[in-house]
Enzyme design. Structure first.
Site, PDB file in Angstrom:
ATOM      1  N   ASN A 171     -10.221  -0.140  -0.018  1.00 17.32           N
ATOM      2  CA  ASN A 171      -8.757  -0.105   0.015  1.00 17.32           C
ATOM      3  C   ASN A 171      -8.235  -0.723  -1.280  1.00 17.32           C
ATOM      4  OD1 ASN A 171      -6.023  -0.521   0.453  1.00 17.32           O
ATOM      5  ND2 ASN A 171      -6.266  -1.295   2.538  1.00 17.32           N
ATOM      6  N   HIS A 177      -3.038   7.035   2.293  1.00 18.03           N
ATOM      7  CA  HIS A 177      -3.520   5.747   1.811  1.00 18.03           C
ATOM      8  C   HIS A 177      -4.919   5.493   2.367  1.00 18.03           C
ATOM      9  CE1 HIS A 177      -4.104   1.575   1.065  1.00 18.03           C
ATOM     10  NE2 HIS A 177      -3.864   1.202   2.312  1.00 18.03           N
ATOM     11  N   CYS A 179       0.813  -1.221   0.000  1.00 16.01           N
ATOM     12  CA  CYS A 179       0.000   0.000   0.000  1.00 16.01           C
ATOM     13  C   CYS A 179       0.843   1.265   0.000  1.00 16.01           C
ATOM     14  CB  CYS A 179      -0.958   0.000   1.193  1.00 16.01           C
ATOM     15  SG  CYS A 179      -2.021  -1.458   1.266  1.00 16.01           S
TER      16      CYS A 179
END
Length: 328
Positions: free
Chosen positions: A285, A255, A122
């Site tokens: 996500n 993020h 990520c």
């Protein structure tokens, strides 16, 4: 007289989501067929996620990345032939090799540019952006394409409620050009491999067989604690290195893992929530794609304007994290 090193300036962005939108209600109904109980209320309360986009089987990361790249190039007014560097941040590459970046390069019709993937989960886009910035500042590239792209649905255990409701698929891309005026002002990257087990997909392909656990596994509480701690520290550090204050930041683009993390981080940094770009409710996500997706959304809806200062932050498996201070 020594010639000043060029800066890397963002000149375009683009994004792409697979066409299949899956609401929480639709996902809950599908999981119910496997005797897994969840609901829109349960997911929203714990994560802030209301929907996600999922790639159909057979839709590869390179396909998402290529479309995002084309949109970024069009936004920048740059031809693919002008690129001399292509970086794709992904944890879900099409193949062991060649790299997804090489596949995107072929799709775009570029020949000769350096092309490679970075794998920091990520944090991947922040790692890729910082790498491209280093190439440009060193005079080894003049026009770079940096992409974050994932098909995370391919590595999810759809019987694990703790993880399968959290993720989506997508791609975001930016074009950087060498410039005399500052674009990427400051950046820093970090990792702590001793924390690898709190978020990992520890499977492998060897001798024609899958070894280990091929699915994503996560210790949610440990990730939350680590994320807010390291992102808070990194934000303060990168702003201080730039000789600025957190109050100078116009936009925080972290993020997009969980709305709770975003809210908690903003509060620790004393950044008003209206200055935080949030897309986790729409995209879930998307790992390395989440930051460029959020950046592109905020540029296109007019929130982020030329001259604004944005703080981009990634955190993910590895355990990795990093920050980029970007003047638009």
């Amino acid at each position: 007289m020594t010639q000043a090193l060029p800066y890397a300036r963002l000149v375009g962005s683009g994004s792409f989501l697979p066409p299949r939108l899956v609401s929480n209600d639709a996902l809950a109904a599908d999981l119910a067929t496997r005797q897994i109980e969840t609901s829109d209320e349960w997911i929203v309360e714990r994560t802030g996620i209301r929907q996600r986009y999922l790639a159909d089987k057979g839709m590869a990361t390179s396909a998402l990345a290529t479309e995002a790249a084309r949109r970024a190039l069009a936004d920048a007014g740059v031809e693919a032939s002008e690129l001399d560097l292509i970086i794709v941040a992904t944890s879900t590459p099409d193949f062991v090799f060649p790299s997804t970046a090489c596949l995107v390069q072929a799709n775009l019709g570029n020949k000769g540019a350096a092309a490679f993937d970075v794998q920091a989960v990520c944090s991947g886009f922040v790692y890729g952006l910082t790498t491209a910035d280093s190439f440009i500042r060193a005079g080894r590239a003049k026009c770079a394409l940096v992409i974050g792209a994932e098909v995370f649905s391919s590595i999810l255990d759809w019987n694990d409620r703790a993880t399968c409701v959290l993720f989506g698929d997508g791609a975001g891309a930016v074009v950087l050009k060498a410039s005399e005026s500052p674009g990427i002002i400051e950046a820093e990257l970090h990792a702590d491999g001793s924390q690898m087990n709190i978020l990992c997909a520890a499977g492998n392909v060897a001798f024609g067989q899958v070894t280990g656990d091929p699915f994503l596994r996560m210790d949610g509480q440990a990730v939350f604690k680590q994320a807010v701690t390291v992102l808070d520290r990194s934000a303060r550090s990168v702003v201080e290195k730039a000789g600025l204050q957190l109050s100078d930041v116009d936009w925080l683009i972290p993020h997009q893992a969980n709305l709770r993390i975003l809210t908690f981080l903003a509060r620790k940094l004393e950044i008003p929530t209206e200055k935080v770009v949030v897309t986790v409710d729409r995209h879930a996500n998307t790992s390395a794609a989440s930051i460029p997706l959020a950046l592109d959304v905020a540029r296109r809806d007019g929130r982020i304007k030329p001259g604004h200062l944005a703080l981009l932050q990634g955190v993910g498996g590895g355990f990795t994290w990093g920050s980029v201070l970007l003047r638009l």
